[in-house]
Structures are given as C-alpha cells and as structure tokens.
Design a protein around this motif. Structure first.
Motif, short mmCIF file in Angstrom:
data_model
loop_
_atom_site.label_atom_id
_atom_site.label_comp_id
_atom_site.label_asym_id
_atom_site.label_seq_id
_atom_site.Cartn_x
_atom_site.Cartn_y
_atom_site.Cartn_z
N ASP A 1 -2.57 14.33 21.60
CA ASP A 1 -1.27 14.58 22.25
C ASP A 1 -0.13 13.88 21.52
O ASP A 1 0.73 13.24 22.13
CB ASP A 1 -1.31 14.15 23.71
N VAL A 2 -0.13 14.01 20.20
CA VAL A 2 0.92 13.43 19.35
C VAL A 2 1.91 14.53 18.99
O VAL A 2 1.54 15.51 18.35
CB VAL A 2 0.31 12.82 18.07
N ASP A 3 3.16 14.39 19.41
CA ASP A 3 4.18 15.39 19.13
C ASP A 3 4.83 15.20 17.77
O ASP A 3 5.29 16.16 17.15
CB ASP A 3 5.27 15.37 20.21
N ALA A 4 4.89 13.95 17.31
CA ALA A 4 5.51 13.65 16.01
C ALA A 4 4.93 12.34 15.49
O ALA A 4 4.56 11.45 16.28
CB ALA A 4 7.02 13.54 16.13
N LEU A 5 4.84 12.22 14.18
CA LEU A 5 4.34 10.99 13.58
C LEU A 5 5.14 10.65 12.34
O LEU A 5 5.78 11.51 11.74
CB LEU A 5 2.84 11.12 13.25
N ASP A 6 5.12 9.38 11.98
CA ASP A 6 5.77 8.91 10.76
C ASP A 6 4.79 8.93 9.61
O ASP A 6 3.58 8.75 9.80
CB ASP A 6 6.31 7.48 10.96
N ILE A 7 5.31 9.15 8.42
CA ILE A 7 4.48 9.13 7.21
C ILE A 7 4.67 7.79 6.52
O ILE A 7 5.79 7.37 6.23
CB ILE A 7 4.88 10.26 6.24
N CYS A 8 3.55 7.10 6.27
CA CYS A 8 3.59 5.80 5.59
C CYS A 8 3.19 5.96 4.13
O CYS A 8 2.15 6.55 3.84
CB CYS A 8 2.64 4.83 6.29
N PRO A 9 3.97 5.43 3.19
CA PRO A 9 3.63 5.55 1.77
C PRO A 9 2.48 4.65 1.35
O PRO A 9 1.89 4.86 0.29
CB PRO A 9 4.93 5.17 1.06
N TRP A 10 2.17 3.62 2.13
CA TRP A 10 1.05 2.75 1.83
C TRP A 10 -0.20 3.26 2.53
O TRP A 10 -0.14 3.79 3.63
CB TRP A 10 1.34 1.33 2.28
N ALA A 11 -1.35 3.06 1.88
CA ALA A 11 -2.61 3.51 2.46
C ALA A 11 -3.74 2.58 2.00
O ALA A 11 -3.55 1.37 1.90
CB ALA A 11 -2.88 4.97 2.09
N LEU A 12 -4.90 3.16 1.72
CA LEU A 12 -6.10 2.37 1.45
C LEU A 12 -5.93 1.42 0.27
O LEU A 12 -6.31 0.24 0.34
CB LEU A 12 -7.28 3.30 1.21
N ARG A 13 -5.42 1.89 -0.86
CA ARG A 13 -5.31 1.04 -2.05
C ARG A 13 -4.46 -0.20 -1.74
O ARG A 13 -4.81 -1.32 -2.13
CB ARG A 13 -4.72 1.82 -3.22
N GLU A 14 -3.34 0.02 -1.06
CA GLU A 14 -2.47 -1.12 -0.71
C GLU A 14 -3.17 -2.06 0.27
O GLU A 14 -3.01 -3.28 0.20
CB GLU A 14 -1.15 -0.62 -0.13
N GLY A 15 -3.96 -1.49 1.18
CA GLY A 15 -4.72 -2.33 2.10
C GLY A 15 -5.71 -3.21 1.38
O GLY A 15 -5.87 -4.40 1.73
N VAL A 16 -6.38 -2.67 0.37
CA VAL A 16 -7.33 -3.46 -0.43
C VAL A 16 -6.59 -4.59 -1.15
O VAL A 16 -7.07 -5.74 -1.21
CB VAL A 16 -8.06 -2.55 -1.44
N ILE A 17 -5.42 -4.28 -1.71
CA ILE A 17 -4.62 -5.30 -2.40
C ILE A 17 -4.22 -6.41 -1.43
O ILE A 17 -4.36 -7.61 -1.72
CB ILE A 17 -3.37 -4.67 -3.02
N LEU A 18 -3.70 -6.03 -0.26
CA LEU A 18 -3.23 -7.01 0.71
C LEU A 18 -4.37 -7.89 1.20
O LEU A 18 -4.20 -9.11 1.39
CB LEU A 18 -2.56 -6.30 1.88
N ARG A 19 -5.54 -7.29 1.44
CA ARG A 19 -6.68 -8.08 1.88
C ARG A 19 -7.08 -9.09 0.81
O ARG A 19 -7.42 -10.25 1.12
CB ARG A 19 -7.85 -7.15 2.20
N ARG A 20 -7.06 -8.68 -0.45
CA ARG A 20 -7.41 -9.59 -1.54
C ARG A 20 -6.40 -10.73 -1.65
O ARG A 20 -6.78 -11.90 -1.84
CB ARG A 20 -7.48 -8.82 -2.86
N LEU A 21 -5.13 -10.42 -1.52
CA LEU A 21 -4.11 -11.46 -1.58
C LEU A 21 -4.27 -12.45 -0.44
O LEU A 21 -4.06 -13.66 -0.61
CB LEU A 21 -2.71 -10.83 -1.55
N ASP A 22 -4.65 -11.95 0.74
CA ASP A 22 -4.90 -12.84 1.88
C ASP A 22 -6.04 -13.80 1.57
O ASP A 22 -6.01 -14.98 1.92
CB ASP A 22 -5.23 -12.04 3.13
N GLN A 23 -7.08 -13.28 0.91
CA GLN A 23 -8.25 -14.10 0.58
C GLN A 23 -7.90 -15.19 -0.44
O GLN A 23 -8.49 -16.28 -0.44
CB GLN A 23 -9.36 -13.23 0.03
N LEU A 24 -6.93 -14.89 -1.32
CA LEU A 24 -6.54 -15.84 -2.36
C LEU A 24 -5.49 -16.83 -1.91
O LEU A 24 -5.16 -17.78 -2.64
CB LEU A 24 -6.02 -15.08 -3.58
#
Length: 314
Positions: free
Chosen positions: A288-311
């Motif tokens: 029941d979603v009438d509209a959604l936003d498009i995010c330019p970040w996705a899986l690759r950016e998530g992997v990068i952010l998780r790695r930076l958090d670990q470091l």
C-alpha cells in the motif's frame, strides 16, 4: 583511505573505488563494470557454466589489476544471488581465489537487504523516521524496514528482474516480440504469491518513508518523469504507483529489443525492464505504497560504510 568495492552481481561485475574516511561522504574516484549476465549463465542443473566461470575469473582479474593500479588500500569483494544460487558456487569461488587472488564473500539475501538499508539510512538521515527499503536486483528482491541503522526486518525473495525475465516471461532471444498478455498475468500472479510471506512481516514493523534503490527502480522512475542522471546526484527523484502503472501499461507492448531506445533505459538491462516493473508495481500495491523516494546509494555504498565503521577508532 582509498577503498575498492568489487560487486559481482547477476548482471554485472562492477568495481567502485572511493576516497573515504569514517564520518565523511565516500567520494567516487573510479568506476568500471563489465556486463556478464551471470544469472543467464546458469545451466539446467543449476551450475554456473564453464564459459560463465571463465568470464567471471577474467572480469575479477581485470578489476583487481585496476584496483592495484589505483592504489587502493583495501578491496572489498562480494557476490550476490547469481553466485549464491549456483550449485557449484564453492568450486567457482575457489577458482576465482586461486587464479586472481581475490576472495569473494558471498552475501546472503538478508545481508544484502541489511547493507542496502544502512546506505539508505545514512543517505536520508534520522529525520526520515522509520524506513521501508526496496531493491530489485537481477536475481532477487530485497526488502527491509526499521528505525535504526540495522533494520528490524530484512528479507530476500527470488524475484529479480533477470531471473523472472528468463524463467517466467521467457523473453524472445531476438527481442522482437513482446511477452504475451497471458505470460505477464502469470508473472503477476507468481509475484503476488511470493509476496504473501513478507507483507505481514513488513506491515508489523511499519514505516514512515518508503524508499527504493537499484537500477531497475531508477529506470522506472525516469520513465515516469523523474529527473535524468544529468541532473546530478542530489536531485530528488520519486516514483508514484500511478506513474508506475502508466509505465507498465506501455512498456508491456514494446518488444524487449526496442526498450533501450527509451530515454534512461540501460541497453544491458532493457530486456529485464518489464519483469522489474511487474515486481515493483506488485510490491507497492501489496504494501500500500502510493509513492516512494529513489535513493542513489545502495548495496555497494552500504558495504563501504560498514567497512569504515569497522575501521573507526574506538
């Protein structure tokens, strides 16, 4: 530091190199990809073909050489549904490691959903409230929802645009004939049946802001009138269910071989667009979603952010 991310997906092998440090925006320094369509290289028995494995080894070797040339401090290499689902995944991964020196980590569908959710959360921030995140890949659909950086629910379904184009729509190899109305309707029924087991879970978590990532959603949003890529990373893009239904209504009558002629449609993914639209419309309708936003970040950016958090220093 300079990080390299090697994403072995169902459609492409994509190397992204970014300059980043903890707490900062990761800025792309280099991007290159090769279209392999590994999901289409799965044989009748479920194994990745020898030709597919050869192409993968070559692509990974080329990407590693590029990462070395660009002096990356770390190379994060992962594979998603095409390799994950292959019955000979262990043998293929061993060959990639032995011949290129790259150890590919196979992400589970739930891990894909979680890391994509992290990227979306960081992009929109805490003011976005409780998020619902959808991602249609070549082999699978990921859904996640929650209030924190780690979602309360993260799920994956075998509803990727490439998989369904091949298995359900049986797209004409020549691309000259659109799938029949019967095939499209059967696909819609199949998708709705698969969604039965996730709708309740997502609804129980709830959300304030629905968001979508992935090339499929970006193409559909562009066809529905969203800003082109030339408008820049920061341009706000959205997709309404009404606009999506209109897009679905006209692309279902266009031969797959001609869809790439539409502005914003990738040549490499054009033949998957109809299946992706069916999945997107079904998900938006069932949730029941009438509209959604498009995010330019996705899986690759998530992997990068998780790695930076670990470091990050304690």
């Amino acid at each position: 530091m300079r990080l390299g991310v090697l994403d072995v997906g169902s459609n492409t092998v994509h190397l992204l190199v970014v300059d980043a440090h903890h707490g900062a925006h990761p800025w792309p320094a280099h991007s290159e990809k090769v279209v392999l369509r590994l999901a289409e290289q799965i044989g009748p028995g479920g194994a990745l073909t020898e030709a597919g494995a050869d192409a993968l080894v070559k692509a990974v070797g080329t990407a590693r050489a590029a990462a070395s040339r660009l002096q990356t401090d770390d190379l994060l290499a992962f594979a998603t549904s095409a390799v994950r689902d292959a019955t000979n995944a262990a043998e293929v991964l061993a060959r990639v490691r032995d011949e290129t020196g790259v150890r590919l980590e196979v992400l589970s569908g739930a891990d894909e959903a979680r890391m994509t959710f992290l990227a979306v959360r960081r992009w929109f921030g805490w003011s976005a409230g409780r998020l619902l995140v959808m991602d249609i890949g070549g082999g699978s659909l990921e859904l996640a929802a929650g209030i924190d950086e780690d979602p309360d629910a993260a799920m994956s379904l075998p509803l990727g645009a490439g998989r369904l184009s091949r298995e359900r729509l049986r797209v004409d190899p020549s691309g000259a004939v659109p799938p029949s109305a019967e095939a499209v309707e059967e696909l819609r029924e199949h998708v709705h049946g698969q969604l039965d087991r996730v709708v309740k879970n997502m609804a129980e978590v709830g959300w304030e802001r629905p968001v979508a990532t992935s090339k499929t959603f970006r193409m559909l949003a562009r066809l529905a009138g969203a800003a082109p890529s030339g408008a820049g990373l920061w341009a706000r893009r959205s997709l309404t269910r009404t606009g999506l239904r209109q897009v679905l209504g006209f692309i279902r009558h266009i031969p797959p071989g001609q869809l790439h002629e539409l502005e914003g449609v990738s040549t490499a993914r054009a033949h998957q667009l109809l299946a992706g639209a069916v999945v997107a419309e079904a998900v938006m309708r069932r949730l029941d979603v009438d509209a959604l936003d498009i995010c330019p970040w996705a899986l690759r950016e998530g992997v990068i952010l998780r790695r930076l958090d670990q470091l990050a220093p304690l």
